[in-house]
Write a protein that holds these residues in place. Structure first.
Motif, mmCIF file in Angstrom:
data_model
loop_
_atom_site.group_PDB
_atom_site.id
_atom_site.type_symbol
_atom_site.label_atom_id
_atom_site.label_comp_id
_atom_site.label_asym_id
_atom_site.label_seq_id
_atom_site.Cartn_x
_atom_site.Cartn_y
_atom_site.Cartn_z
ATOM 1 N N LYS A 40 0.837 -1.189 0.000
ATOM 2 C CA LYS A 40 0.000 0.000 0.000
ATOM 3 C C LYS A 40 0.875 1.243 0.000
ATOM 4 O O LYS A 40 1.713 1.431 0.880
ATOM 5 C CB LYS A 40 -0.929 0.017 1.214
ATOM 6 N N LEU A 41 0.654 2.116 -0.998
ATOM 7 C CA LEU A 41 1.445 3.332 -1.122
ATOM 8 C C LEU A 41 0.766 4.535 -0.481
ATOM 9 O O LEU A 41 1.426 5.532 -0.196
ATOM 10 C CB LEU A 41 1.732 3.635 -2.591
ATOM 11 N N GLY A 42 -0.545 4.442 -0.269
ATOM 12 C CA GLY A 42 -1.233 5.554 0.372
ATOM 13 C C GLY A 42 -2.620 5.767 -0.198
ATOM 14 O O GLY A 42 -3.080 5.030 -1.069
ATOM 15 N N VAL A 43 -3.303 6.777 0.331
ATOM 16 C CA VAL A 43 -4.627 7.175 -0.141
ATOM 17 C C VAL A 43 -4.556 8.635 -0.555
ATOM 18 O O VAL A 43 -4.137 9.494 0.232
ATOM 19 C CB VAL A 43 -5.705 6.968 0.941
ATOM 20 N N LEU A 44 -4.944 8.909 -1.783
ATOM 21 C CA LEU A 44 -4.921 10.269 -2.316
ATOM 22 C C LEU A 44 -6.309 10.879 -2.237
ATOM 23 O O LEU A 44 -7.313 10.191 -2.462
ATOM 24 C CB LEU A 44 -4.459 10.266 -3.774
ATOM 25 N N TYR A 45 -6.354 12.170 -1.954
ATOM 26 C CA TYR A 45 -7.604 12.914 -2.015
ATOM 27 C C TYR A 45 -7.514 13.870 -3.188
ATOM 28 O O TYR A 45 -6.630 14.723 -3.251
ATOM 29 C CB TYR A 45 -7.839 13.696 -0.712
ATOM 30 N N CYS A 46 -8.410 13.694 -4.155
ATOM 31 C CA CYS A 46 -8.439 14.562 -5.321
ATOM 32 C C CYS A 46 -9.306 15.775 -5.018
ATOM 33 O O CYS A 46 -10.529 15.667 -4.930
ATOM 34 C CB CYS A 46 -8.967 13.808 -6.536
#
Length: 319
Positions: A40-46
């Motif tokens: 898991k590299l992360g969670v992005l918020y657009c």
């Protein structure tokens, strides 16, 4: 980093293992588990900023997303007829109009091998082409566009064709330039069941599923080369030299090699509890992107080989 748990037994994945694993592939599970993992590299918020679509547009019938080879994210809002571009870290960069509104059921949305953004408007009969920065490259009329009663899938492949899965018979079409127009013609032998999740494999082959729940490999003309049983409603995508299989039940996913041999499977909740509620997914190079049910958030995973560190060249998330 998330370590994988042992592959689940039984259920849909067990059925696929039974059909896809020949005598030579039995006993590979432990070796495969040691060779591959999802990181898991992360969670992005657009952040759409002031261009934020209404919250109800976040799900599949009104909003879709794609990932370009540059690592940028592209969203299309069908109701607004608008295309959005975000940087690899989720920063809003630009939006442009495509039309006053688009019919989700008659619109194809894809990214070409060179990173061009392609919008097939079957309702109005046009192919819109944008570069990766969302500058308009062209708006070309479609000949025979009325044949597309519905667009289920749309893909641009490296041998210079646009391939379309439609409602009509035959349901497999190719779109080719013809002067100022693009001409729509039947491609290959077609299928009694429509193809879904169309994507390009190495060797000028195509990967797809059909409405009856079979996993298929086609040649560049759409002729069937190989088929396996799978779950009805399965989605598939190519990741590196492997075949990544994701199930719309949102419960399980599996990794197969390019010949159909089962390698590994995971339960979605074992990777991340939020993945059970994901709306859509995309694959680009060695990474898997899940659009989560919470609006505008994308969970990013990378398929990693213990032998070579990553399945394909490319490293981590770029900011």
């Amino acid at each position: 980093m998330i370590r994988l748990s042992p592959p689940a037994k039984g259920g849909v994945i067990g059925i696929i293992l039974f059909f896809l694993s020949g005598p030579a592939s039995h006993g590979q599970t432990d070796t495969s588990e040691a060779l591959y993992r999802l990181e898991k590299l992360g969670v992005l918020y657009c952040d759409f900023g002031q261009d934020h679509p209404a919250e109800e547009t976040r799900t599949g019938d009104r909003l879709d997303f794609r990932v370009g080879p540059n690592g940028h994210f592209y969203f299309i809002n069908y109701d607004a007829g608008r295309l959005y571009r975000f940087g690899p870290g989720g920063k809003f960069l630009r939006s442009v109009p495509v039309g006053s509104s688009l019919s989700h059921f008659r619109t194809g949305f894809g990214i070409g091998p060179e990173g061009d953004i392609l919008i097939l408007d079957g309702g109005q009969g046009f192919l819109h082409r944008f570069d990766a920065a969302l500058d308009l490259l062209g708006k070309s009329p479609l000949q025979n566009g009325g044949e597309l009663e519905r667009v289920y899938d749309f893909a641009a492949v490296s041998w210079g064709k646009f391939l379309i899965i439609g409602e009509s018979r035959p349901n497999f079409w190719k779109l080719e330039p013809a002067g100022k127009y693009f001409s729509l013609k039947p491609a290959g032998e077609g299928s009694a069941a429509r193809y879904l999740s169309l994507s390009e494999m190495s060797g000028s082959r195509l990967l797809a599923t059909d409405g009856l729940g079979r996993l298929k490999i086609l040649d560049r003309y759409g002729n069937l080369l190989k088929a396996w049983p799978a779950e009805k409603g399965a989605e598939v995508a190519v990741i590196g030299e492997k075949v990544f299989v994701f199930y719309r039940t949102r419960k399980e996913m599996a990794l197969l090699d390019s010949t159909g041999v089962f390698l590994l499977n995971w339960k979605m909740t074992e990777l991340d509890p939020e993945l059970e509620k994901n709306v859509q997914f995309q694959v680009a190079q060695d990474k898997i992107y899940f659009l989560l049910a919470a609006p505008w958030r994308i969970a990013v995973f990378r398929l990693v080989s213990s032998e070579s560190d990553t399945v394909t060249a490319g490293g981590g998330m770029r900011e």
